[in-house]
Scaffold this motif. Sequence first.
Motif, PDB file in Angstrom:
ATOM      1  N   LYS A 255       0.823  -1.213   0.000  1.00  0.00           N
ATOM      2  CA  LYS A 255       0.000   0.000   0.000  1.00  0.00           C
ATOM      3  C   LYS A 255       0.859   1.266   0.000  1.00  0.00           C
ATOM      4  CE  LYS A 255      -4.336  -1.467   2.172  1.00  0.00           C
ATOM      5  NZ  LYS A 255      -5.229  -0.683   1.304  1.00  0.00           N
ATOM      6  N   GLU A 267      -3.871  -1.736 -13.342  1.00  0.00           N
ATOM      7  CA  GLU A 267      -4.844  -1.001 -12.539  1.00  0.00           C
ATOM      8  C   GLU A 267      -5.687  -1.921 -11.664  1.00  0.00           C
ATOM      9  OE1 GLU A 267      -8.562   0.656 -11.333  1.00  0.00           O
ATOM     10  OE2 GLU A 267      -8.352  -0.855 -12.925  1.00  0.00           O
ATOM     11  N   TRP A 268      -6.072  -3.085 -12.167  1.00  0.00           N
ATOM     12  CA  TRP A 268      -6.898  -3.997 -11.384  1.00  0.00           C
ATOM     13  C   TRP A 268      -6.157  -4.487 -10.142  1.00  0.00           C
ATOM     14  CZ3 TRP A 268      -4.654  -8.702 -10.756  1.00  0.00           C
ATOM     15  CH2 TRP A 268      -3.756  -9.145 -11.746  1.00  0.00           C
ATOM     16  N   THR A 270      -3.544  -2.688  -8.540  1.00  0.00           N
ATOM     17  CA  THR A 270      -3.360  -1.562  -7.620  1.00  0.00           C
ATOM     18  C   THR A 270      -4.680  -1.150  -6.965  1.00  0.00           C
ATOM     19  OG1 THR A 270      -3.578  -0.006  -9.472  1.00  0.00           O
ATOM     20  CG2 THR A 270      -1.351  -0.694  -8.872  1.00  0.00           C
ATOM     21  N   SER A 271      -5.790  -1.288  -7.705  1.00  0.00           N
ATOM     22  CA  SER A 271      -7.097  -0.951  -7.118  1.00  0.00           C
ATOM     23  C   SER A 271      -7.441  -1.911  -5.996  1.00  0.00           C
ATOM     24  CB  SER A 271      -8.181  -0.980  -8.194  1.00  0.00           C
ATOM     25  OG  SER A 271      -7.981   0.036  -9.149  1.00  0.00           O
ATOM     26  N   ALA A 272      -7.156  -3.205  -6.195  1.00  0.00           N
ATOM     27  CA  ALA A 272      -7.413  -4.187  -5.139  1.00  0.00           C
ATOM     28  C   ALA A 272      -6.543  -3.907  -3.920  1.00  0.00           C
ATOM     29  CB  ALA A 272      -7.163  -5.595  -5.662  1.00  0.00           C
ATOM     30  N   LYS A 274      -5.458  -0.990  -2.959  1.00  0.00           N
ATOM     31  CA  LYS A 274      -5.994   0.195  -2.281  1.00  0.00           C
ATOM     32  C   LYS A 274      -7.286  -0.129  -1.539  1.00  0.00           C
ATOM     33  CE  LYS A 274      -4.020   3.495  -5.571  1.00  0.00           C
ATOM     34  NZ  LYS A 274      -4.310   4.478  -6.656  1.00  0.00           N
ATOM     35  N   ARG A 275      -8.155  -0.929  -2.147  1.00  0.00           N
ATOM     36  CA  ARG A 275      -9.465  -1.208  -1.520  1.00  0.00           C
ATOM     37  C   ARG A 275      -9.344  -2.087  -0.285  1.00  0.00           C
ATOM     38  NH1 ARG A 275     -11.287  -1.692  -6.971  1.00  0.00           N
ATOM     39  NH2 ARG A 275     -10.862  -3.921  -6.851  1.00  0.00           N
ATOM     40  N   SER A 390     -14.727  -2.829  -0.223  1.00  0.00           N
ATOM     41  CA  SER A 390     -13.995  -3.983  -0.737  1.00  0.00           C
ATOM     42  C   SER A 390     -14.872  -5.224  -0.639  1.00  0.00           C
ATOM     43  CB  SER A 390     -12.703  -4.170   0.066  1.00  0.00           C
ATOM     44  OG  SER A 390     -11.941  -5.250  -0.432  1.00  0.00           O
ATOM     45  N   ASP A 394     -11.440  -9.001  -4.058  1.00  0.00           N
ATOM     46  CA  ASP A 394     -10.133  -8.345  -4.037  1.00  0.00           C
ATOM     47  C   ASP A 394      -9.036  -9.301  -3.590  1.00  0.00           C
ATOM     48  OD1 ASP A 394     -10.963  -5.882  -5.009  1.00  0.00           O
ATOM     49  OD2 ASP A 394     -11.570  -5.174  -3.033  1.00  0.00           O
ATOM     50  N   ASP A 397      -8.004 -10.955  -6.735  1.00  0.00           N
ATOM     51  CA  ASP A 397      -7.180 -10.087  -7.575  1.00  0.00           C
ATOM     52  C   ASP A 397      -5.778  -9.935  -7.008  1.00  0.00           C
ATOM     53  OD1 ASP A 397      -9.151  -9.694  -9.441  1.00  0.00           O
ATOM     54  OD2 ASP A 397      -9.836  -7.786  -8.615  1.00  0.00           O
TER      55      ASP A 397
END
Length: 483
Positions: A255, A267-268, A270-272, A274-275, A390, A394, A397
Amino acid sequence: MSHQLNVNSINGRPVSLGQALEIIIKLQIRQVKEKQIKHGRERCEIQEKLNHIQQALFPLHEKIKESHSKYLELKMKHEELSDQLGEVIRDQKAEFEVKAAYKEMLETFREYDALLKEQQELEVKLTKMEQMVPNEIYMTPQERHVLDWHCANLEFANAAPLSALSLKHWDQDDDFEFTGNHLIVRDGMSTIPDAMKADINIKFNTACVGLKYSESGVDVTTREVNPNNNSWNTNSTRVIHADAVLLTIPLGVLKKDKIKFDPPLPEWKTSAIKRMGFGNLNKVVLCFNKVFWDPSIHLFGHVSNSTISRGELFLFWSVAKAPVLIALIAGEAATVIETVPDEAIVGRAMTILRAIFGFQTVPQPSKYRVTRWRGDPWALGSYSYVAAGSSGNDYDDLARPVGPPNSSTGTPKVFFAGEHTIRNYPATVHGALLSGLREAGRITDQFLGPPYKDKPKTEPKVALPAAAAVTAAGAAAPATLSA
């Protein structure tokens, strides 16, 4: 309830378990207030009716006396006239007046009796209402403290305040819990990695700072770390080349972007990152010269007087037969406590223990240890949780391997393991171990082929590829895959 109603957000914004709990409590408090208002309003209405009845009864009572006197007077006049003449006089007008007076008197009596009956019923109802006054509060302070203790226990299980947990998905792994008793590993958890590290070249005090991946393989950039102050050693940068890399870096480090990925992670992924939430749980280990608690009791709790500090030293574990207690610090308190000196934390723990067992009974600890996982730069927390916004997806991912973009082969080069990558067993030691076995199998299948495929008649000579394993401590270890 959130599953049955499919509620996970309000006005398009994710709702946490803590928010939902506070909303429910506020609604219950509101309901209690509404019951009080309704009860008070009904009592006032009954009292007003009684006042009206009492005001109506007095003139009726006077009217009864007047009508009764009028009736007797008319009746006596008619009887006196008949006696004087010595015969029954049929005076229709006089008889009508007597009957009319009698009827008026009866109607007044009926009206009076009806009001008396209504008054009695209302008085009975008022007495019952006075005996069944609704609670003035939804929970007493003591009840709220007990609820806070259970909330702290839930925050311990998730390593996060309830205000951060997903309302709908916080318990998504419950159906996969192992059965049986909880056990403590003899001689500590370190015995597990110690038993597994045989014949593995582990570079201690070495941090992964960069990772470049392409179709030709992976270059892992490392730097040596001074363990005394976590500063970088000069001229210690090294690059390790491998065919693939397995990252078991804690989610907290991911993180904070402590590792530079080249190219950047998709992106998929890094988004996971972050969430998904990464929580904090701290422990205070207290070693004594003797056991002063009941050795048959494996744990006991402490109920805080404050909602804010409900997770502060709320539970004490007894470790086997040793004179050792482990106190848990969860929720908001887990982070706040990291700014407090060890001596103050231990002093607070001793105050709690002496309040439970008595001042003379509890000695000073001979040794103690306080953890600070949020402040540990190689962890930045304890373990993952499903944050608001979330879901269990996630975890999937986070577990998916990554390959170079626009790759002609689509072969992954960067693999991920750790408790934050296993959907069914997150936040557990066995989950982390199982995720490592999962990725070991995935990497082996990718480079050597699955073992269940039909073998060719002529066995080709395969040079086993080198792989780098980046550990949870941030160390990079070159390794050789074996069949």
